[in-house]
Design a protein around this motif. Structure first.
Motif, mmCIF file in Angstrom:
data_model
loop_
_atom_site.group_PDB
_atom_site.id
_atom_site.type_symbol
_atom_site.label_atom_id
_atom_site.label_comp_id
_atom_site.label_asym_id
_atom_site.label_seq_id
_atom_site.Cartn_x
_atom_site.Cartn_y
_atom_site.Cartn_z
ATOM 1 N N LYS A 178 -1.331 2.213 -10.059
ATOM 2 C CA LYS A 178 -0.174 2.261 -10.961
ATOM 3 C C LYS A 178 -0.827 0.324 -11.488
ATOM 4 O O LYS A 178 -0.091 0.347 -12.379
ATOM 5 C CB LYS A 178 1.215 2.661 -11.345
ATOM 6 C CG LYS A 178 0.553 4.583 -11.078
ATOM 7 C CD LYS A 178 1.785 5.054 -11.453
ATOM 8 C CE LYS A 178 1.701 6.399 -11.919
ATOM 9 N NZ LYS A 178 2.984 7.467 -11.443
ATOM 10 N N LEU A 228 -3.678 9.826 -1.075
ATOM 11 C CA LEU A 228 -3.029 9.020 -1.403
ATOM 12 C C LEU A 228 -3.395 8.778 -3.037
ATOM 13 O O LEU A 228 -3.923 8.607 -3.666
ATOM 14 C CB LEU A 228 -2.927 7.285 -1.313
ATOM 15 C CG LEU A 228 -1.879 7.222 0.277
ATOM 16 C CD1 LEU A 228 -2.508 5.532 0.291
ATOM 17 C CD2 LEU A 228 -0.941 7.286 0.104
ATOM 18 N N PRO A 229 -2.486 8.407 -3.880
ATOM 19 C CA PRO A 229 -2.676 8.455 -5.325
ATOM 20 C C PRO A 229 -2.501 7.391 -6.129
ATOM 21 O O PRO A 229 -2.588 6.100 -5.515
ATOM 22 C CB PRO A 229 -1.002 8.689 -6.319
ATOM 23 C CG PRO A 229 0.155 8.975 -5.147
ATOM 24 C CD PRO A 229 -0.977 8.941 -3.540
ATOM 25 N N PRO A 230 -3.514 6.926 -6.998
ATOM 26 C CA PRO A 230 -3.673 5.391 -7.385
ATOM 27 C C PRO A 230 -2.506 4.761 -7.794
ATOM 28 O O PRO A 230 -2.073 5.479 -8.150
ATOM 29 C CB PRO A 230 -4.773 5.993 -8.681
ATOM 30 C CG PRO A 230 -4.620 7.224 -9.026
ATOM 31 C CD PRO A 230 -3.966 7.857 -7.501
ATOM 32 N N ALA A 271 7.238 -6.420 -3.826
ATOM 33 C CA ALA A 271 6.684 -5.699 -2.012
ATOM 34 C C ALA A 271 5.946 -7.251 -1.339
ATOM 35 O O ALA A 271 5.614 -6.688 -0.451
ATOM 36 C CB ALA A 271 6.316 -4.746 -1.803
ATOM 37 N N THR A 281 0.933 -0.993 0.434
ATOM 38 C CA THR A 281 0.110 -0.105 -0.084
ATOM 39 C C THR A 281 0.706 1.367 0.073
ATOM 40 O O THR A 281 0.360 2.159 -0.752
ATOM 41 C CB THR A 281 -0.987 -0.034 1.197
ATOM 42 O OG1 THR A 281 -1.324 -1.006 1.272
ATOM 43 C CG2 THR A 281 -1.508 0.642 1.415
ATOM 44 N N PHE A 282 1.538 1.368 0.506
ATOM 45 C CA PHE A 282 2.635 2.532 0.566
ATOM 46 C C PHE A 282 4.120 2.256 0.431
ATOM 47 O O PHE A 282 4.982 3.249 0.679
ATOM 48 C CB PHE A 282 2.792 2.976 2.147
ATOM 49 C CG PHE A 282 1.082 2.870 2.861
ATOM 50 C CD1 PHE A 282 0.422 4.151 2.414
ATOM 51 C CD2 PHE A 282 1.064 2.371 4.116
ATOM 52 C CE1 PHE A 282 -0.575 4.398 3.665
ATOM 53 C CE2 PHE A 282 -0.581 2.344 4.504
ATOM 54 C CZ PHE A 282 -1.233 3.316 3.954
ATOM 55 N N CYS A 283 4.238 1.485 -0.219
ATOM 56 C CA CYS A 283 6.118 0.756 -1.269
ATOM 57 C C CYS A 283 6.385 1.997 -2.422
ATOM 58 O O CYS A 283 4.436 1.796 -2.778
ATOM 59 C CB CYS A 283 6.044 -0.687 -0.893
ATOM 60 S SG CYS A 283 6.320 -0.817 0.534
ATOM 61 N N SER A 284 6.998 2.748 -2.051
ATOM 62 C CA SER A 284 7.735 2.482 -3.424
ATOM 63 C C SER A 284 9.268 1.825 -3.015
ATOM 64 O O SER A 284 9.743 2.138 -2.716
ATOM 65 C CB SER A 284 7.882 4.355 -3.440
ATOM 66 O OG SER A 284 6.893 5.098 -3.077
ATOM 67 N N VAL A 285 8.745 0.826 -4.281
ATOM 68 C CA VAL A 285 10.088 0.295 -4.802
ATOM 69 C C VAL A 285 11.046 1.373 -5.895
ATOM 70 O O VAL A 285 10.605 1.334 -6.244
ATOM 71 C CB VAL A 285 10.042 -1.181 -5.451
ATOM 72 C CG1 VAL A 285 11.310 -1.579 -5.798
ATOM 73 C CG2 VAL A 285 9.000 -2.002 -5.107
#
Lengths: 221, 148
Positions: free
Chosen positions: A199, A195-197, A139, A126-130
């Motif tokens: 992708k 939170l942005p949608p 993730a 949910t909150f991950c930016s790899v």
């Protein structure tokens, strides 16, 4: 015996009672999961090793969750068919662990031994930016570990891998609102709109061992 | 029109900065690093120099530093969190009539707690490279630009 009020810290996290009592807030889970990933990240040399470790931490959860769900549902019947167990995973297990059923269950066109469970809003990322230098890391390895654990526990040994796949044009996740409310995070529920949608969606690729498929085919005869 | 956003960590290091419109001054990252740490020091000085301490505020309170700077060419708003992280936004002076900059900073703080602190790949006090955060700020700024 007098019933003394139970200390809030001693109360069970799950169990019987209202629905709210059986849920953990999304924030609490996210912080914990983030620590889990960081813990493993400091102890591995490669991305694939990190993924493998996340999967193995989910595996034991899967084994236990299978036991727990069948016990709680009073369903002592054992699933013996391939499609039934997959259906069980994508609905019952998903609901019990992530608060909503998986978005779809598909059979691979190319390989008959492969199935895909698709989740548009996987809880673990949910909150991950790899970061870009992590390449293809997903993730959601923890979730695929859970799936593998449940399937193995039920006698359907399978190799399960998580993949993040970019959403195609127009492929919308229209169950946006009900997911955030059902996952129970008070913070994410209302303010989640900030939170942005997403992708990407998570695809859990389930590849069964040949003997499992043989057994299932034999039952058709 | 919003101009620039920067985030300074508790030791004065710049961990994020971005221009919010084409009117923002074109400065390199090194300049922004300098501005960030200078602002951090000024904030600390203002904190010390403040003649009146707010009730209940200890020596290094979070409430006594620079909250707002108004000038003819721009207005600056700063929001410091309990952990000493500073969110600073600059905008053209007429912006404040339409939108509350403090509110925007609090919403950016919310995005920070969601997208950075819960991201397993973010290290505390380090520069923010979370795609989700960048995208969230982008959406937020667009939302407020439409209001005006």
């Amino acid at each position: 015996m007098s019933r003394t009020p139970v200390n809030i810290l001693d109360r069970p996290l799950g169990g019987r009672g209202s629905r709210a009592e059986t849920q953990v807030s999304l924030s609490a889970f996210s912080y914990l999961y983030s620590e889990l990933v960081q813990y493993h990240q400091n102890r591995v040399d490669s991305i694939s090793e990190l993924e493998r470790r996340l999967e193995s931490s989910g595996y034991d959860v899967g084994l236990k969750i299978l036991e727990l769900i069948t016990y709680r549902n009073r369903e002592y019947k054992r699933e013996i068919r391939l499609m039934n167990i997959l259906h069980f995973v994508s609905t019952q297990v998903w609901k019990a662990v992530f608060g909503k059923p998986a978005d779809s269950l598909e059979r691979s066109v190319e390989n008959t031994d492969e199935f895909m469970i698709i989740d548009y809003e996987p809880l673990t990322s949910t909150f991950c930016s790899v970061p870009a230098d992590f390449g293809q890391l997903s993730a959601d390895g923890y979730m695929s570990g859970i799936v593998a654990g449940v399937l193995d526990g039920a006698g359907f040994s399978a190799r399960v891998t998580a993949h993040s796949v970019a959403l195609e044009e127009g492929e919308a996740n229209n169950n946006n609102t009900n997911t955030s409310s059902s996952s129970g995070g008070a913070q994410s529920g209302n303010n989640g709109s900030l939170l942005p949608p997403r992708k990407e969606k998570a695809v859990f690729l389930v590849k069964f061992s040949p003997e499992v498929l043989e057994r299932d085919a034999a039952m058709d005869r | 029109m919003f101009l620039h956003l920067f985030i300074v960590n508790k030791s004065g290091g710049l961990i994020h900065h971005r221009s919010l419109s084409s009117k923002a001054p074109k400065l390199g990252t090194n300049e922004w690093l300098r501005i960030g740490s200078t602002f951090h020091s000024l904030y600390a000085i203002a904190n010390e120099a403040s003649p009146v301490k707010l009730p209940g505020n200890k020596k290094n309170g979070a409430d006594d530093g620079i909250e707002e700077i108004q000038a003819d060419g721009m207005t600056l708003n700063c929001f410091q969190t309990r952990t000493g992280l500073k969110f600073v936004i600059t905008a053209e002076p007429n912006t404040t009539a339409a939108v509350d900059l403090g509110q925007i900073l609090r919403e950016i703080y919310m995005l920070y707690t969601d997208c950075c602190l819960k991201d397993p790949f973010y290290e505390l006090e380090m520069p923010i490279r979370c795609e989700l955060f960048t995208q969230g700020v982008e959406n937020l700024i667009q939302k407020y630009s439409r209001i005006r």
